[in-house]
Design an enzyme around this catalytic site. Structure first.
Site, short mmCIF file in Angstrom:
data_model
loop_
_atom_site.label_atom_id
_atom_site.label_comp_id
_atom_site.label_asym_id
_atom_site.label_seq_id
_atom_site.Cartn_x
_atom_site.Cartn_y
_atom_site.Cartn_z
N TYR A 141 0.82 -1.21 0.00
CA TYR A 141 0.00 0.00 0.00
C TYR A 141 0.86 1.26 0.00
CZ TYR A 141 -4.71 -1.90 0.92
OH TYR A 141 -5.93 -2.51 0.84
N LYS A 192 3.24 -15.31 2.07
CA LYS A 192 3.39 -16.01 0.79
C LYS A 192 4.88 -16.29 0.61
CE LYS A 192 1.60 -17.62 -3.07
NZ LYS A 192 0.69 -18.79 -3.09
N ASP A 224 -3.04 -18.15 0.30
CA ASP A 224 -4.09 -18.81 -0.49
C ASP A 224 -4.76 -19.91 0.34
OD1 ASP A 224 -1.66 -20.19 -0.59
OD2 ASP A 224 -1.85 -20.81 -2.68
N ASP A 248 -6.29 -6.97 4.29
CA ASP A 248 -7.45 -6.31 3.68
C ASP A 248 -8.39 -7.36 3.11
OD1 ASP A 248 -9.04 -4.20 2.55
OD2 ASP A 248 -8.09 -4.63 0.61
N ASP A 252 -12.18 -9.13 4.86
CA ASP A 252 -13.51 -9.10 4.21
C ASP A 252 -14.12 -10.49 4.20
OD1 ASP A 252 -13.31 -6.36 3.63
OD2 ASP A 252 -14.20 -6.63 1.64
C1 IPM Z 1 -10.29 -1.19 4.40
C2 IPM Z 1 -10.59 -0.58 3.07
C3 IPM Z 1 -9.46 0.35 2.67
C4 IPM Z 1 -8.20 -0.47 2.57
C5 IPM Z 1 -9.68 1.17 1.39
C6 IPM Z 1 -10.98 1.95 1.44
C7 IPM Z 1 -8.53 2.09 1.10
O1 IPM Z 1 -10.82 -1.56 2.11
O2 IPM Z 1 -10.11 -0.45 5.37
O3 IPM Z 1 -10.24 -2.42 4.46
O4 IPM Z 1 -7.94 -1.09 1.52
O5 IPM Z 1 -7.45 -0.53 3.54
MG MG Z 2 -10.90 -3.54 2.88
#
Ligand code: IPM
Ligand code: MG
Length: 361
Positions: A141, A192, A224, A248, A252
């Site tokens: 990032y 990884k 993975d 990240d 999710d």
């Molecule tokens: C998160 C979000 C952010 C990230 C984006 C909005 C920049 O997806 O906080 O997980 O990738 O960190």
């Molecule tokens: Mg995110």
């Protein structure tokens, strides 16, 4: 001197869900002896529209001065075409970097009342209580160089740099080991290392740190496989520690195990415990302004704020209990309602949490 909480509602559903979290803070102040000042500022696309920049100087100054920050969400399709430096997401990344918020805690807890809301079978997810510790200010990032350039043959190429210093790996590693010590004592480091040198160093540092935490059982997993294991048998995990981008993605996936990404809070902490708190979901522009968003992730972020930055563990537990109470009573926003179940609005959910807090006094 009273504590100061910076409130940055942001874009999309941000203002709606933060408004409900503020009701909870106001109730704690009115009825629970909690003393804090709240100050608001713009962030993201909303700030760009009003002040020409997604992270205005005044917002950054407020964030620096505050004891803790509560953020809604940023982003929306109307700003996707802006040059990168002016896009809403840059505000989030800059806040993380400027404030040194390197440790991102993303707990994925399945409330027993919501076992049926997960897309996975109830027996796979019931009792799930997992903590993802994501490195937040390094990795791909932020690595330099980065950009889009034209090659000699005329083709354009995009490039980013995945880079971690030993120091960056060590400090997120120590945060994760310390968290594992307070939980079930199992830490899985996700990398990884079969492909990336950066991961090879990551693994080496984690192994070295393990010597300082003999009460924590360290394991390693390729990312993975970790993604697969998260949906196959998520309860095998206690704490996972991983790099910025892997975290990240995995967080999710972990969120969805709990039924809805609308339930999950997060904390982003610096070396001294100051933090920024936000739901892990985004600004959901498709449902913004309709009063249907789930405010619980933001309300649970308030609980994390109380626990991690303000040392108010008892108040944090009261907020979490109040959330459990409203779920027990069957209140559901659309994202967690079962088929045919009546969904309540964003504000009805917030009001119900406030009522549960009050009833428990
Ligand atoms: C998160 C979000 C952010 C990230 C984006 C909005 C920049 O997806 O906080 O997980 O990738 O960190
Ligand atoms: Mg995110």
């Amino acid at each position: 001197m009273s504590l100061k909480i910076a409130i940055l509602p942001g874009d999309g559903i941000g203002p709606e869900i933060v408004a409900e979290a503020e009701k909870v803070l106001a109730e704690l102040r009115a009825g629970c002896g909690f003393d804090a000042e709240f100050e608001h500022a713009r962030v993201g696309g909303t700030a760009y529209e009003a002040e020409g920049h997604p992270l205005p100087d005044a917002t950054l100054a407020l964030a620096r001065a505050a004891d803790a920050i509560l953020l809604g969400s940023v982003g929306g399709p109307q700003w996707d075409g802006l040059e990168r430096a002016l896009r809403p997401e840059q505000a989030l990344l800059a806040l993380r970097a400027e404030l040194g918020l390197f440790a991102n805690l993303r707990p994925a807890i399945l409330y027993p009342q919501l076992a049926g809301a997960s897309t996975l079978k109830a027996e796979i997810v019931s009792g799930l209580d997992l903590m993802i510790v994501r490195e937040l200010t390094g990795g791909i990032y932020f690595g330099q160089p980065r950009g889009i350039r034209r090659r000699d043959d005329g083709q354009r190429e995009g490039f980013n740099t995945l880079l971690y210093s030993e120091h960056e790996i060590e400090r997120i590693g120590r945060s994760a080991f310390a968290i594992a010590q307070k939980r079930a004592g199992r830490l899985c480091s996700v990398d990884k290392a079969n492909v990336l040198e950066c991961s090879e160093l990551w693994r080496e540092v984690m192994n070295r740190l393990a010597g300082d935490y003999p009460d924590v059982e360290l394991s390693h997993m390729y990312v993975d496989n970790a993604a697969m294991q998260l949906v196959r048998a998520p309860k095998q995990f206690d704490v996972m520690v991983t790099s910025n981008m892997f975290g990240d993605i995995l967080s999710d996936a972990a969120a969805m195990l709990t039924g809805s990404i609308g339930m999950l809070p997060s904390a982003s902490l610096d070396a001294s415990g100051k933090g920024m708190y936000e739901p892990i979901h985004g600004s959901a522009p498709d449902i913004a302004g309709q009063g249907v968003a789930n405010p619980l992730a933001t309300i649970l972020s308030v609980a994390m704020l109380l626990r991690y930055s303000l040392d108010e563990a008892a108040l944090a537990s009261r907020v979490e209990t109040a959330v459990g109470d409203v779920l027990d009573r069957g209140l559901r926003t659309a994202d967690i309602a079962a088929a045919g179940e009546q969904a309540v609005s964003t504000s009805a959910m917030g009001d119900a949490v406030v009522a549960a807090l009050r009833a428990a006094q």
